[in-house]
Motif scaffolding. Sequence first.
Motif, short mmCIF file in Angstrom:
data_model
loop_
_atom_site.label_atom_id
_atom_site.label_comp_id
_atom_site.label_asym_id
_atom_site.label_seq_id
_atom_site.Cartn_x
_atom_site.Cartn_y
_atom_site.Cartn_z
N ILE A 93 0.86 -1.18 0.00
CA ILE A 93 0.00 0.00 0.00
C ILE A 93 0.89 1.23 0.00
O ILE A 93 1.71 1.42 0.91
N LEU A 132 -9.16 -0.40 5.45
CA LEU A 132 -8.60 -1.56 4.76
C LEU A 132 -8.95 -2.84 5.49
O LEU A 132 -9.41 -3.82 4.88
N PRO A 149 -5.67 -9.76 -1.32
CA PRO A 149 -5.96 -8.38 -1.74
C PRO A 149 -4.93 -7.86 -2.73
O PRO A 149 -3.76 -8.28 -2.73
N VAL A 180 -10.79 0.20 -1.29
CA VAL A 180 -10.26 -1.16 -1.25
C VAL A 180 -11.23 -2.13 -1.92
O VAL A 180 -10.82 -3.01 -2.70
#
Length: 211
Positions: A93, A132, A149, A180
């Motif tokens: 991220i 998240l 993810p 997300v």
Amino acid sequence: MSGPVPTVNALSDIYTTQALADQGVRWNNLLEKFQARYGSPAQFVARSPGRVNIIGEHIDYSLYSCLPMAIVPDVIIAVSTDVTPSDEGTYKIRIANVDEQRFPAREFDIPDSEVEIDATKHEWTNYLKSGLRGALELLRKKYGSNFKPKSMQMLMDGTVPAGGGLSSSAAFVSTSALAVMVANGETDVSKKELTEVAIVSERAVGVNSGG
């Protein structure tokens, strides 16, 4: 509050006529800075407005009746998934803010298993992490515990005054969770599910919230 979070292709579908000129400049600035920072265009922008509770703040999470209303100030996050994680079993991220002097950019390599949040530190990206975490919990309920993810690059701009009683933290958490979910392929995000995720997730940073 039923139905999916709307997807729009024009700012006129979001803002009042009086706000359009200023918001157009702001959104263009966000997208230009995203391109300059990451070297590629954003794939989409997630947005959540601030809110005012007409009959009083801090009563929703005490289970009293409330009458909230969305306002023009909001949080917007430009997003791309054009990024490669550093290590197997992790996702990356990258998060930056247009106001980088106050909110320095961060980069995280997060294990697939858990999103850790240190609520004892007043760190602006904790709100991103809480959104998240909540979004991934929902995605794993839908797709199984082995759901992986996607890595994300993000640039945020917020105009909801921090500490002003207009739900700036809730707007940030909600926008993060929405970003997300969309980045991971959810095209029809339920308003109800997003609200429930945001209520629980925001408490991970030590904030009481009614959503």
